[in-house]
Design an enzyme around this catalytic site. Structure first.
Site, PDB file in Angstrom:
ATOM      1  CE1 TYR A  67      48.505  82.670  62.438  1.00 40.88           C
ATOM      2  CE2 TYR A  67      47.528  82.802  60.404  1.00 40.88           C
ATOM      3  CZ  TYR A  67      47.625  82.138  61.468  1.00 40.88           C
ATOM      4  OH  TYR A  67      47.558  80.710  61.565  1.00 40.88           O
ATOM      5  NE  ARG A  70      50.213  82.292  56.501  1.00 42.94           N
ATOM      6  CZ  ARG A  70      49.307  81.657  56.703  1.00 42.94           C
ATOM      7  NH1 ARG A  70      49.079  81.277  57.721  1.00 42.94           N
ATOM      8  NH2 ARG A  70      48.703  80.862  55.605  1.00 42.94           N
ATOM      9  CB  VAL A 104      43.815  82.602  55.027  1.00 42.86           C
ATOM     10  CG1 VAL A 104      42.904  81.542  55.488  1.00 42.86           C
ATOM     11  CG2 VAL A 104      45.063  82.517  55.157  1.00 42.86           C
ATOM     12  CG  HIS A 120      40.885  76.251  56.213  1.00 47.79           C
ATOM     13  ND1 HIS A 120      41.737  75.692  55.284  1.00 47.79           N
ATOM     14  CD2 HIS A 120      40.083  75.461  56.658  1.00 47.79           C
ATOM     15  CE1 HIS A 120      41.557  74.388  55.642  1.00 47.79           C
ATOM     16  NE2 HIS A 120      40.264  74.121  56.368  1.00 47.79           N
ATOM     17  CB  THR A 183      44.294  71.415  47.911  1.00 42.56           C
ATOM     18  OG1 THR A 183      44.278  70.855  49.452  1.00 42.56           O
ATOM     19  CG2 THR A 183      43.376  70.431  47.254  1.00 42.56           C
TER      20      THR A 183
HETATM   21  N1  APR Z   1      50.080  74.776  40.987  1.00 43.53           N
HETATM   22  C1  APR Z   1      49.130  74.058  41.645  1.00 43.53           C
HETATM   23  N2  APR Z   1      49.288  73.316  42.681  1.00 43.53           N
HETATM   24  C2  APR Z   1      50.741  73.506  43.307  1.00 43.53           C
HETATM   25  C3  APR Z   1      51.544  74.364  42.970  1.00 43.53           C
HETATM   26  C4  APR Z   1      50.912  75.183  41.479  1.00 43.53           C
HETATM   27  N3  APR Z   1      51.987  75.953  41.052  1.00 43.53           N
HETATM   28  N4  APR Z   1      52.971  74.394  43.593  1.00 43.53           N
HETATM   29  C5  APR Z   1      52.411  73.511  44.287  1.00 43.53           C
HETATM   30  N5  APR Z   1      51.109  72.837  44.316  1.00 43.53           N
HETATM   31  C6  APR Z   1      50.523  71.971  45.114  1.00 43.53           C
HETATM   32  C7  APR Z   1      51.533  70.925  45.776  1.00 43.53           C
HETATM   33  O1  APR Z   1      51.684  69.867  44.879  1.00 43.53           O
HETATM   34  C8  APR Z   1      50.386  70.209  47.003  1.00 43.53           C
HETATM   35  O2  APR Z   1      49.682  69.425  46.611  1.00 43.53           O
HETATM   36  O3  APR Z   1      49.602  72.506  46.047  1.00 43.53           O
HETATM   37  C9  APR Z   1      49.656  71.875  47.083  1.00 43.53           C
HETATM   38  C10 APR Z   1      49.865  72.362  48.332  1.00 43.53           C
HETATM   39  O4  APR Z   1      49.382  71.745  49.776  1.00 43.53           O
HETATM   40  P1  APR Z   1      49.666  72.171  51.230  1.00 43.53           P
HETATM   41  O5  APR Z   1      50.880  73.050  51.086  1.00 43.53           O
HETATM   42  O6  APR Z   1      49.404  71.003  51.853  1.00 43.53           O
HETATM   43  O7  APR Z   1      48.210  73.190  51.059  1.00 43.53           O
HETATM   44  P2  APR Z   1      46.926  73.061  51.354  1.00 43.53           P
HETATM   45  O8  APR Z   1      46.532  71.714  50.632  1.00 43.53           O
HETATM   46  O9  APR Z   1      46.172  74.277  50.797  1.00 43.53           O
HETATM   47  O10 APR Z   1      46.766  72.864  52.756  1.00 43.53           O
HETATM   48  C11 APR Z   1      45.169  72.656  53.336  1.00 43.53           C
HETATM   49  O11 APR Z   1      46.471  73.029  55.813  1.00 43.53           O
HETATM   50  O12 APR Z   1      47.884  74.021  56.833  1.00 43.53           O
HETATM   51  C12 APR Z   1      46.484  73.938  56.641  1.00 43.53           C
HETATM   52  O13 APR Z   1      45.081  75.770  56.906  1.00 43.53           O
HETATM   53  C13 APR Z   1      46.238  75.343  56.119  1.00 43.53           C
HETATM   54  O14 APR Z   1      44.582  75.728  54.317  1.00 43.53           O
HETATM   55  C14 APR Z   1      45.610  75.009  54.508  1.00 43.53           C
HETATM   56  C15 APR Z   1      45.603  73.450  54.578  1.00 43.53           C
END
Ligand code: APR
Length: 238
Positions: A67, A70, A104, A120, A183
């Site tokens: 962490y 990060r 975060v 989160h 997301t």
């Molecule tokens: N702009 C917009 N979206 C994007 C970009 C970008 N430049 N680059 C990637 N993405 C999209 C991807 O296509 C994907 O759908 O962002 C998303 C990232 O997904 P994850 O990596 O799963 O992240 P997230 O959805 O925030 O994860 C949710 O999972 O591990 C836990 O606590 C952690 O808060 C996190 C939670």
């Protein structure tokens, strides 16, 4: 896509209450790795070892170091045009705008967003695992109760901060438009906020360069990165 952006801008102009749910994709263009993209954190690290209570208890030093790594990334990068566009949207919709983030990294706040619901937690603070005391230094044991200090983030299997999530749910129920940005919408209960907004009648706009499990629920899908799409939404050429 441009006409989709124009359509969404028209809906935005009529909106009385706006909610936004962001994920790691919003910070990707700042240089913060996402989790589930091919080059994401979970392709390199084990969430069980590094983002769970079991992992922390098994090896607190390894988790604290990860962490801290990060945190050093998050504090060394800058917010991007997508973060700034959301801060501008809040400014022009004072009092009717709620930003809910799964992130975060606090880049939303550094870009000027003020009403941010961090469902989160955040990387900047540490929290006592026993009494909840919050600090921003790297003390290992709590000054209040000597309990172990751990990152103030929500790990897999842990409860989300109830007051924050209740406010997020209220915003999801009451908004007439929700943007679901950057997301994968795979992690609950945070992802459920997007479904709640739809269930309560909001127009749903997804912003993502890739399809997600949630895409078919959206009324409008703006295919593109947040740093390129969001400035167009507020009428700023990106
Ligand atoms: N702009 C917009 N979206 C994007 C970009 C970008 N430049 N680059 C990637 N993405 C999209 C991807 O296509 C994907 O759908 O962002 C998303 C990232 O997904 P994850 O990596 O799963 O992240 P997230 O959805 O925030 O994860 C949710 O999972 O591990 C836990 O606590 C952690 O808060 C996190 C939670």
């Amino acid at each position: 896509m441009s006409n989709d952006v124009d359509t969404v801008r028209g809906i935005l102009r009529q909106a009385r209450s706006i909610a936004v749910l962001t994920g790691a994709g919003v910070s990707a263009e700042s240089g913060v790795p996402t989790f589930r993209d091919p080059d994401g954190l979970w392709a390199k690290f084990s969430p069980q070892e590094l983002a769970s209570m079991e992992g922390f208890l098994a090896n607190p030093e390894r988790v604290r170091e990860w962490y801290a790594h990060r945190r050093s990334i998050a504090t060394s990068v800058e917010p991007n045009a997508g973060h700034y566009a959301l801060a501008e949207l809040e400014r022009t919709h004072e009092g009717t705008f709620t930003l809910i983030t799964q992130n975060v990294d606090r880049l939303h706040q550094r870009a000027g967003s003020r009403n941010v619901l961090e469902v989160h937690g955040n990387l900047i603070e540490n929290r006592c695992n026993d009494c909840g005391h919050i600090r921003t230094d790297d003390r290992l044991d709590c000054v209040e109760c000597l309990g172990p200090m751990r990152p103030n983030v929500v790990w897999f299997g842990e409860e989300l901060p109830q007051d924050v999530f209740a406010a997020a749910e209220q915003a999801a129920r009451g908004c007439d438009i929700m943007f679901v940005i950057g997301t994968s919408a795979e992690v609950w209960p945070a992802a459920g906020l997007a479904y709640t907004a739809k269930q309560y009648g909001a127009t749903i706009v997804e912003v993502n360069p890739n399809p997600t499990v949630f895409s078919r629920e959206a009324h409008h899908v703006l295919v593109g990165t947040s740093a390129s799409v969001l400035p167009q939404l507020i009428g700023v050429a990106s």
